[in-house]
Design an enzyme around this catalytic site. Structure first.
Site, short mmCIF file in Angstrom:
data_model
loop_
_atom_site.label_atom_id
_atom_site.label_comp_id
_atom_site.label_asym_id
_atom_site.label_seq_id
_atom_site.Cartn_x
_atom_site.Cartn_y
_atom_site.Cartn_z
N CYS A 1 70.96 111.27 40.02
CA CYS A 1 70.36 110.00 39.61
C CYS A 1 71.21 108.82 40.06
O CYS A 1 70.73 107.69 40.10
CB CYS A 1 70.15 109.96 38.11
SG CYS A 1 71.61 110.44 37.16
N GLU B 1 65.77 108.21 31.08
CA GLU B 1 66.47 107.86 32.32
C GLU B 1 65.55 108.28 33.45
O GLU B 1 65.23 109.46 33.60
CB GLU B 1 67.81 108.60 32.40
CG GLU B 1 68.59 108.26 33.67
CD GLU B 1 69.58 109.34 34.04
OE1 GLU B 1 69.65 109.70 35.23
OE2 GLU B 1 70.28 109.85 33.14
#
Length: 501
Positions: A281, A244
């Site tokens: 994020c 990620e």
């Protein structure tokens, strides 16, 4: 070589330095993990579930020490870290429940049919654990995406062994968390070597290349993730690397919504973009909106307060990007919030540009700025935004704010957003992620390295499993998930029908 923790509020060292793990030690830990995998993967799901619950309990037991250590080392604050640790222990308990329910193995049974063309033998398919998993800790979630976070919890649940590469931003938090996890695993009777932690940049390089490692999970920067991804794929035996990386998480505010509730939307945006000092994020760093709502957005950001960022490097990078944007002729600084007098502090900022300028400088203006900053792109015609969305980089989330009068336009926006995003939010904000079967935390590059999987939620377990089909095996020699009597009582697909049969 050693890894030193720091207090982001003061900029001074915190705790004793942790010795970096040598190549020899990495090799020994991977070999021990491989031995433990052969035992752990043979345990019944119910027994693994009991151990996961025990790990969660022991983390809760030592929550005060863990949270105080993490706060001193990350400056994320006691309230935030208290919630994050509880999320982490609940994540372990969720996977324990998944094991007890059992259908995650996706058992499929097809009866023999000799008369069809081609003839079909008796076929039985089940998911099996891969082996040793490398987990690379995140800087911004010292519990939930680090030592015993979503990657570790799902990998252990799957039946894999785990070697964690500690993040340099919180080595003391990692050491204390690892101590609790190791003791709990030993208390539960798990095999020695099932879980280990390593420190130092070189140890992470060695880990992803080790022949015993069969898959890796990573949360971090595009640069660091890409380097490890390339190493994973350049091995003699390439392995899955689930990274990620970076995400701008576009938000589209439709005209009627902007007119009907500008203050509400602006307040929600400011809270989301500054949550955790913007170090999420899922931070909504890019907003498409009518010009009329910019004043409200700017006002909300001016009322917001920043804080100390996770480490000096992140702070310097954030400030450098803000300075560059402030001096750029492509964007205009419209708001700056407050910030405490601390060492590595980041203040909230909001920039503005037009859709035409944004489209002409797409690559430059879609770079992630990891911190409490956002860029609002003003538009006059929603159709122009919809045409642009597919050209945006892959992202974890896409958000739409709409009024009841805009359902058709909201649907059209979702059609475009789903081409680039893994999760779509309606009249909400992307920060804050539920632990659930239906959660998707992934997206096209550069959000992740594999858009088909999620790093958070129950389906994250499938990263560490691979299918195996048994053909014409005697029932007594089959794993219990595939035996005719279904001794585990799990849901299975038999001759195309999904049921507990």
């Amino acid at each position: 070589m050693s890894v030193q923790g720091y207090n982001p509020r003061t900029g001074k060292p915190y705790g004793e330095p942790v010795e970096a793990t040598s190549d020899t030690e990495v090799d020994q830990l991977c070999e021990a993990a491989a031995r433990s995998f052969r035992v752990w993967s043979g345990w019944l799901d119910a027994d693994r579930a009991t151990v996961l619950d025990l790990v969660a309990d022991r983390l809760d037991d030592e929550s005060v020490l863990l949270i105080d250590t993490a706060d001193a080392e990350t400056a994320l604050g006691i309230p935030r870290l208290t919630t994050e640790l509880k999320r982490t222990t609940n994540q372990l308990r969720l996977f324990a429940d998944v094991l007890r329910e059992g259908s995650y193995v996706e058992a499929m049974l097809d009866s023999p049919s000799p008369d069809i063309i081609p003839p079909r033998p008796d076929l039985r398919r089940v998911l099996r654990p891969l082996g040793v998993v490398a987990v690379y800790s995140a800087s911004n979630f010292p519990f939930a995406l680090s030592t015993v976070g979503s990657d570790t919890a799902s990998a252990l649940a799957a039946g894999c062994a785990v070697v964690v590469k500690a993040h340099s931003a919180h080595p003391n938090t990692t050491r204390e968390t690892g101590r609790v996890v190791s003791a709990a695993l030993a208390e539960g009777g798990a095999p020695d070597g099932l879980f280990a932690v390593i420190y130092g940049t070189q140890s992470g390089v060695r880990l992803v290349q080790h022949p015993h490692v069969k898959a890796a999970g990573f949360t971090g920067s595009i640069g660091g993730g890409r380097a490890l991804y390339d190493l994973a794929n350049s091995r003699p035996d390439p392995i899955p690397f689930y990274g990620e990386l970076g995400s701008v998480n576009p938000t589209v505010i439709l005209p009627d919504a902007a007119a009907d509730r500008p203050e509400e939307i602006a307040k929600g945006f400011a809270q989301s973009v500054t949550m955790g000092v913007g170090q999420f994020c899922t931070n909504p760093g890019l907003v498409f909106a009518p010009p009329s709502i910019v004043v409200a957005l700017a006002g909300a950001v001016k009322q917001a307060t920043g804080g100390a960022m996770l480490n000096e490097r992140m702070c310097d990078s954030y400030r450098s990007t803000v300075d560059a944007m402030s001096n750029s002729d492509l964007v205009e600084l419209v708001a700056t919030g407050a910030a405490p007098d601390e060492a590595w502090v980041g203040a909230p900022n909001l920039f503005r540009t037009s859709l035409d300028v944004f489209e002409s400088n797409l690559e430059k203006l879609t770079e992630e700025n990891f911190g409490p900053a956002g860029l609002v792109v003003t538009y006059d015609d929603p159709a122009a935004v919809l045409a642009l969305i597919p050209r945006l980089p892959g992202t974890l989330t896409g958000t739409v704010h709409a009024s009841d009068s805009e359902h058709e336009l909201a649907s059209r926006t979702a059609v475009e957003l789903q081409k680039i995003a893994g999760r779509l939010i309606y009249n909400g904000w992307p920060t804050g992620i539920a632990l659930a079967w239906a959660m998707q935390h992934g997206g096209p590059w550069p959000a992740t390295t594999n858009t088909s999987h999620t790093s958070i939620g129950v389906p994250g377990i499938y990263r560490w499993l691979a299918p195996v089909t048994y053909q014409t095996w005697p029932d007594a020699l089959l794993p219990p998930e595939l035996q005719d009597a279904n001794p585990l009582g799990i849901t299975r697909r038999r001759d195309g029908v999904l049921d507990k049969h």
